[in-house]
Enzyme design. Structure first.
Site, PDB file in Angstrom:
ATOM      1  N   CYS A  23      -6.401   4.475  -2.155  1.00 21.59           N
ATOM      2  CA  CYS A  23      -6.625   3.072  -1.800  1.00 21.59           C
ATOM      3  C   CYS A  23      -7.894   2.470  -2.391  1.00 21.59           C
ATOM      4  O   CYS A  23      -7.855   1.417  -3.042  1.00 21.59           O
ATOM      5  CB  CYS A  23      -6.667   2.929  -0.284  1.00 21.59           C
ATOM      6  SG  CYS A  23      -5.151   3.430   0.556  1.00 21.59           S
ATOM      7  N   ASP A  68       0.857  -1.182   0.000  1.00 22.80           N
ATOM      8  CA  ASP A  68       0.000   0.000   0.000  1.00 22.80           C
ATOM      9  C   ASP A  68       0.898   1.239   0.000  1.00 22.80           C
ATOM     10  O   ASP A  68       1.773   1.376   0.848  1.00 22.80           O
ATOM     11  CB  ASP A  68      -0.890  -0.011   1.248  1.00 22.80           C
ATOM     12  CG  ASP A  68      -2.034   0.993   1.174  1.00 22.80           C
ATOM     13  OD1 ASP A  68      -1.841   2.062   0.582  1.00 22.80           O
ATOM     14  OD2 ASP A  68      -3.106   0.707   1.724  1.00 22.80           O
ATOM     15  N   ASP A  90      -1.021  -0.303  -4.721  1.00 23.50           N
ATOM     16  CA  ASP A  90      -2.231   0.387  -5.171  1.00 23.50           C
ATOM     17  C   ASP A  90      -1.933   1.787  -5.699  1.00 23.50           C
ATOM     18  O   ASP A  90      -2.605   2.277  -6.607  1.00 23.50           O
ATOM     19  CB  ASP A  90      -3.284   0.435  -4.054  1.00 23.50           C
ATOM     20  CG  ASP A  90      -2.774   1.011  -2.744  1.00 23.50           C
ATOM     21  OD1 ASP A  90      -1.557   1.298  -2.629  1.00 23.50           O
ATOM     22  OD2 ASP A  90      -3.592   1.186  -1.813  1.00 23.50           O
ATOM     23  N   HIS A  91      -0.931   2.453  -5.147  1.00 22.38           N
ATOM     24  CA  HIS A  91      -0.528   3.787  -5.576  1.00 22.38           C
ATOM     25  C   HIS A  91       0.794   4.098  -4.909  1.00 22.38           C
ATOM     26  O   HIS A  91       1.345   3.260  -4.177  1.00 22.38           O
ATOM     27  CB  HIS A  91      -1.587   4.837  -5.193  1.00 22.38           C
ATOM     28  CG  HIS A  91      -1.970   4.785  -3.743  1.00 22.38           C
ATOM     29  ND1 HIS A  91      -1.195   5.340  -2.744  1.00 22.38           N
ATOM     30  CD2 HIS A  91      -3.026   4.213  -3.118  1.00 22.38           C
ATOM     31  CE1 HIS A  91      -1.760   5.121  -1.578  1.00 22.38           C
ATOM     32  NE2 HIS A  91      -2.880   4.427  -1.762  1.00 22.38           N
ATOM     33  N   HIS A 133      -9.925  -3.286   2.127  1.00 21.74           N
ATOM     34  CA  HIS A 133     -10.446  -1.917   2.082  1.00 21.74           C
ATOM     35  C   HIS A 133     -11.718  -1.833   1.241  1.00 21.74           C
ATOM     36  O   HIS A 133     -11.849  -1.013   0.333  1.00 21.74           O
ATOM     37  CB  HIS A 133      -9.392  -0.941   1.566  1.00 21.74           C
ATOM     38  CG  HIS A 133      -9.587   0.456   2.103  1.00 21.74           C
ATOM     39  ND1 HIS A 133      -8.580   1.382   2.132  1.00 21.74           N
ATOM     40  CD2 HIS A 133     -10.683   1.079   2.616  1.00 21.74           C
ATOM     41  CE1 HIS A 133      -9.030   2.519   2.647  1.00 21.74           C
ATOM     42  NE2 HIS A 133     -10.311   2.351   2.940  1.00 21.74           N
TER      43      HIS A 133
END
Length: 483
Positions: free
Chosen positions: A54, A14, A305-306, A105
């Site tokens: 997220c 993450d 995710d980023h 999430h």
């Protein structure tokens, strides 16, 4: 026993920047296990997150759809995930046992998205900690790691014991013994899955770490690796908003990051420490795969995710178009018979939407409609650009990125930025008004108009862009479901 189809392990971090690996050439961050995966696989340095926060990024990953088509174009908690077709669900239909350990999430928190089993740890989520949240949805009860930690160390034990917020730049070492760290817990439970699996059934295991997302709280030994090391300073450019940094840089969870140079360095130390901690725990997992004699029939995908802006351009956190936020790691590693090549660097533009079709192709599973492609074939050789976006109030933006340049448009203010990535990979110079770039900017702006035509927000009539259109993190006109 060797399967006819490979086992698939998807390792996801993450908020990990694409450049923060030895394999990516980073001068400071040490990631020997991730470097090994790259050396034995295919590494994609041009991987992107098309909606870099997220929730929307994970919706793209699990559905294979673009942000527009999965309906998630910004961050929003508490919105139900009701997608009829998901990565884990399709693999389950194809005969795979599907297990997730770590961060999902989604909403509700225990929604499985097609996994046969989920051992959940989402990290600290404000929305699910409020006293008004129903008991069954409160993280203290519904999150497996938090439930376990309190059983082990007492009812008051929590990741907040370090005093660090989950979106803060503040960093300090983990305050409990290392075995209680959530990064270790995810690895422990993933390794235990290998013990419990049906050895005659192929599996899909998603190993989903919360770190290096804040809080930056790796064990002390990982801080020690970077404390006295001279670190590359954050990137600056001619478009940085130093006035915003002066206004906000004394807030503990600001999107500009800290104004204090010592705190900036401490942020880097904590972030890099978390990355190396995750890397070593991935090493534990790789050793376990070898001990279970699975290394020759397992394909490993690694991504995030980023990214994290990490004080580049006076910015912190994510949700922006810029390299630190939108560029992510992407590696596919495994036996050559399954992935086709090893030790290869592919310059293709790839995105989280490509994970689902790639995994389904490896499994020989039915391919539903997605916006992605198989990263292991020539299918993506002809992808010339990607459209990215993120709804964030006055900072809402859209962008077109290619292998050589990037155009950014802020939908509420009209601000534009253009970077010649081939000559300026760190995005230091905003060339949007350079006479030599005028024609190219028009080309990319036209591509963006094409991408936004027909959108419910009314960004364009097909010939020009309109400012200050109402925006929302969730679209109502989403392919596959209504939000």
């Amino acid at each position: 026993m060797k399967q006819n189809r490979p086992n698939i392990v998807l390792i996801m971090t993450d908020e990990m920047r694409g450049d923060c690996m030895g394999a990516a050439g980073h001068p400071d961050v040490k990631t020997p296990y991730l470097d090994s995966l790259a050396a034995n696989g295919i590494y994609f340095p041009n991987a992107q997150s098309a909606c870099p926060s997220c929730v929307p990024a994970r919706a793209v990953l699990h559905t294979g759809l673009s942000p527009q088509h999965c309906g998630r174009v910004g961050y929003a908690d508490g919105v139900s995930w009701d997608y009829p077709c998901t990565l884990a669900g399709q693999l389950a239909k194809a005969g795979y046992y599907t297990q997730c350990v770590g961060k999902m999430h989604v909403h509700p928190l225990r929604r499985t998205l097609g996994f046969h089993n989920v051992e959940l740890h989402d990290g600290y989520l404000h929305h699910y900690r409020y006293s008004s949240v129903p008991y069954g949805e409160n993280q203290q009860y519904a999150d497996d790691y938090f439930y376990w930690l309190k059983n082990e160390l007492g009812v008051s034990a929590d990741v907040t014991a370090t005093g660090i917020d989950c979106n803060s730049y503040i960093a300090r070492p983990w305050c409990y013994p290392e075995q209680y760290h959530p990064t270790n817990w995810v690895t422990d439970r993933s390794i235990d899955f290998l013990r419990r699996r049906d050895p005659d059934m192929p599996f899909f295991l998603m190993v989903s770490y919360v770190r290096p997302h804040a809080p930056y709280d790796a064990p002390q030994c990982y801080f020690d690796m970077y404390e006295r090391k001279k670190l590359r300073p954050p990137v600056s450019g001619d478009w940085d908003d130093r006035e915003a940094l002066a206004r906000q840089g004394r807030q503990f969870n600001t999107s500009t990051g800290p104004a204090d140079s010592e705190l900036i360095r401490r942020q880097q130390v904590g972030y890099y420490a978390c990355i190396t901690h995750v890397d070593h725990q991935i090493g534990r997992l790789l050793i376990a795969l070898t001990e279970h004699r699975l290394e020759n029939n397992t394909v490993i995908l690694f991504t995030s995710d980023h990214g994290e802006l990490l004080s580049d351009h006076c910015l912190s956190r994510k949700s922006r178009a810029y390299k630190g936020s939108a560029n992510i790691p992407m590696i596919v590693s495994g036996p050559k018979e399954f992935i086709g090549a090893q030790g290869v660097v592919s310059e293709n533009l790839v995105e989280l939407r490509d994970v689902m079709p790639t995994c389904l192709a490896l499994a020989g599973a039915e391919q539903p409609y997605t916006d992605g492609g198989n990263m292991l074939t020539e299918e993506l050789n002809h992808r010339t650009y990607l459209h990215g976006e993120h709804t964030a109030g006055d900072l809402s933006s859209h962008w077109i990125v290619t292998a050589k340049d990037k155009y950014v448009w802020y939908s509420q203010t009209g601000a534009e930025r253009y970077f010649q990535l081939d000559a300026d990979p760190e995005e230091r110079h905003n060339a949007v008004h350079d006479a030599a770039c005028r024609e190219r900017v028009e080309e990319l702006r036209s591509l963006l108009i094409q991408e936004l035509t027909g959108r419910e927000e009314g960004f364009t009539d097909g010939s020009q862009l309109f400012l200050k259109r109402p925006v929302s993190p969730c679209l109502t006109m989403a392919q596959g479901r209504n939000l």
